[in-house]
Motif scaffolding. Structure first.
Motif, PDB file in Angstrom:
ATOM      1  N   SER A  52      -2.923  -5.637  -3.817  1.00 43.34           N
ATOM      2  CA  SER A  52      -3.221  -7.086  -3.786  1.00 43.34           C
ATOM      3  C   SER A  52      -1.990  -8.103  -4.162  1.00 43.34           C
ATOM      4  CB  SER A  52      -4.551  -7.497  -4.231  1.00 43.34           C
ATOM      5  OG  SER A  52      -5.850  -6.781  -3.996  1.00 43.34           O
ATOM      6  N   VAL A  57      -2.796 -11.202  -1.677  1.00 41.92           N
ATOM      7  CA  VAL A  57      -4.197 -11.482  -1.196  1.00 41.92           C
ATOM      8  C   VAL A  57      -5.159 -11.020  -1.990  1.00 41.92           C
ATOM      9  CG1 VAL A  57      -4.528  -8.938  -0.408  1.00 41.92           C
ATOM     10  CG2 VAL A  57      -5.735 -10.781   0.823  1.00 41.92           C
ATOM     11  N   THR A 179      -3.416 -10.355   5.463  1.00 42.58           N
ATOM     12  CA  THR A 179      -3.680 -11.339   4.306  1.00 42.58           C
ATOM     13  C   THR A 179      -4.573 -12.599   4.732  1.00 42.58           C
ATOM     14  OG1 THR A 179      -1.490 -12.253   4.473  1.00 42.58           O
ATOM     15  CG2 THR A 179      -1.727 -10.639   3.011  1.00 42.58           C
ATOM     16  N   THR A 180      -4.552 -12.952   5.793  1.00 40.58           N
ATOM     17  CA  THR A 180      -4.991 -14.171   6.443  1.00 40.58           C
ATOM     18  C   THR A 180      -6.087 -14.210   7.349  1.00 40.58           C
ATOM     19  OG1 THR A 180      -3.194 -14.677   8.144  1.00 40.58           O
ATOM     20  CG2 THR A 180      -2.755 -15.519   5.930  1.00 40.58           C
ATOM     21  N   THR A 204      -8.220  -5.319   3.409  1.00 40.95           N
ATOM     22  CA  THR A 204      -7.820  -6.591   2.103  1.00 40.95           C
ATOM     23  C   THR A 204      -8.631  -7.517   2.875  1.00 40.95           C
ATOM     24  OG1 THR A 204      -5.847  -6.637   3.649  1.00 40.95           O
ATOM     25  CG2 THR A 204      -5.744  -5.672   1.520  1.00 40.95           C
ATOM     26  N   ALA A 206      -9.347 -12.172   1.847  1.00 32.97           N
ATOM     27  CA  ALA A 206      -9.188 -13.196   1.022  1.00 32.97           C
ATOM     28  C   ALA A 206     -10.808 -13.640   0.373  1.00 32.97           C
ATOM     29  CB  ALA A 206      -8.427 -14.435   1.430  1.00 32.97           C
TER      30      ALA A 206
END
Length: 384
Positions: A52, A57, A179-180, A204, A206
């Motif tokens: 992370s 993230v 990550t987004t 992963t 957010a």
């Protein structure tokens, strides 16, 4: 399955990944073996935090494979029967398998001629009121335009999922992939840029709620021992794999930079031959999990592979049939000609060996061997 020991230039060199095997790696594995904490536990938590932090993230959830990462990400986002999921015909089997396993309806689109990645214009045209998610695939190490894909999904209310299995460390517009989006799905299988000593994967996100649901799903749906909140899976990352991944993570950017240098050397040395390459994108967007070389026909491609292998070079063909033409997906009604770019790439592409430790002499030998083959077939471009 090929035997790397018979090749002068093999695809993999696992010994190079463990420079401190006697002083760091083996003592750490011994400690875990003697502790008895083999599944999840402190080592997995340590890797999840480290990964992370590396990506930037909020949450990483480890699983037992990249395939399960895709399946459980779809499940955690509530995708199932009646939902459509758009993805690309030019990918590994697991991308499409995960959609089918959840009972959702896959909607395939073609890829681009230059970048070999999902064609986002075709994604926009394929989306309907039933589209619940889009899975983009950062194939061969090259990132998709995540910003454009996210905007498509935002406008339609669909979830964006990234298949990052081949792109650990890649970026788009300076931001690490995975990550987004709603979920970034990772594989740590032995061939990957960041590899465990067997299967391993992660998702992963957010979003804390998505991560919490994923943690339940991977461990039989348990909130605590024998308290099953939902119908889950048995898909837990092993501590031994997590330990190795944490050790290697500090070297990943250096290894990826070396892969980029090898790819640049290949491009320079092979220019002038009747071949082309996947567009690299902006600096940092491609981490070269695989180096794709495109020829003009299947006959030429197959001949070149045979020649390189005969010279002791571990060249291979990845994905010789696109997803819609795989027998396992025949019930979906795929037909030849539906996705012409993916079909052309399947018949014309091959992979040259690419490793962080690949030296100049090996690169020279690979390129000279390729030139040898073309000298016997046709003159190099620009000659005569």
């Amino acid at each position: 399955m090929t035997n790397p020991s018979k090749y002068r230039v093999p695809k993999y060199n696992y010994a190079d990944q463990f420079p401190d095997i006697d002083t760091v790696t083996l003592p750490a594995l011994r400690r875990i073996l003697l502790s008895g904490e083999y599944v999840l536990g402190p080592e997995v938590e340590r890797f999840e935090r480290s990964f992370s932090d590396y990506l930037g993230v909020g949450h990483t959830v480890g699983f037992n494979s990249g395939t399960d990462a895709l399946v459980l990400a779809l499940d955690a986002l509530g995708i199932g029967p009646g939902d459509e999921v758009v993805t690309v015909a030019n990918s590994f089997h697991a991308t499409l398998q995960a959609i089918v396993r959840l009972g959702a309806t896959p909607v395939l689109v073609d890829c681009g001629e230059q970048d070999f990645l999902i064609d986002l214009d075709q994604v926009a045209a394929a989306m309907t009121a039933r589209t619940k998610a889009v899975i983009v695939v950062h194939l061969f190490g090259r990132s998709v335009d995540v910003s454009a894909a996210a905007e498509l999904c935002r406008r339609s209310g669909a979830e964006l999922i990234e298949d990052c299995a081949q792109a650990t460390g890649a970026r788009f517009a300076g931001v690490r992939v995975g990550t987004t989006s709603a979920a970034g799905c990772w594989s740590f299988a032995p061939a990957k840029n960041l590899a465990a000593a067997g299967d391993g994967g992660a998702v992963t996100s957010a979003d804390a709620d998505t991560a919490a649901r994923l943690r339940l799903l991977r461990n039989f749906g348990q909130s605590r021992q024998n308290q099953h909140e939902l119908l889950g899976y048995n898909s837990r990352l092993d501590a031994l794999h997590a330990c190795l991944l944490t050790e290697k993570l500090d070297r990943l950017d250096r290894w990826n930079a070396a892969r980029v240098e090898v790819a640049a050397a290949y491009r320079e040395r092979l220019t002038g031959l009747p071949v082309s390459f996947q567009a690299p994108g902006a600096p940092g967007e491609h981490v070269y999990h695989l180096f794709q070389l495109r020829t003009e026909s299947q006959q030429v491609r197959d001949g070149l592979v045979d020649h390189l292998q005969s010279r002791g070079i571990d060249a291979v063909v990845r994905y010789p049939a696109p997803l819609h033409l795989q027998p396992a997906f025949a019930p979906l009604g795929g037909r030849a000609g539906a996705f012409p770019v993916a079909e052309a790439l399947a018949s014309q592409n091959l992979c040259l060996p690419i490793r962080p430790d690949l030296g100049a002499n090996d690169i020279d030998f690979v390129c000279e061997s390729a030139a040898e083959y073309f000298a016997g077939v046709r003159p190099a471009v620009g000659s005569g």
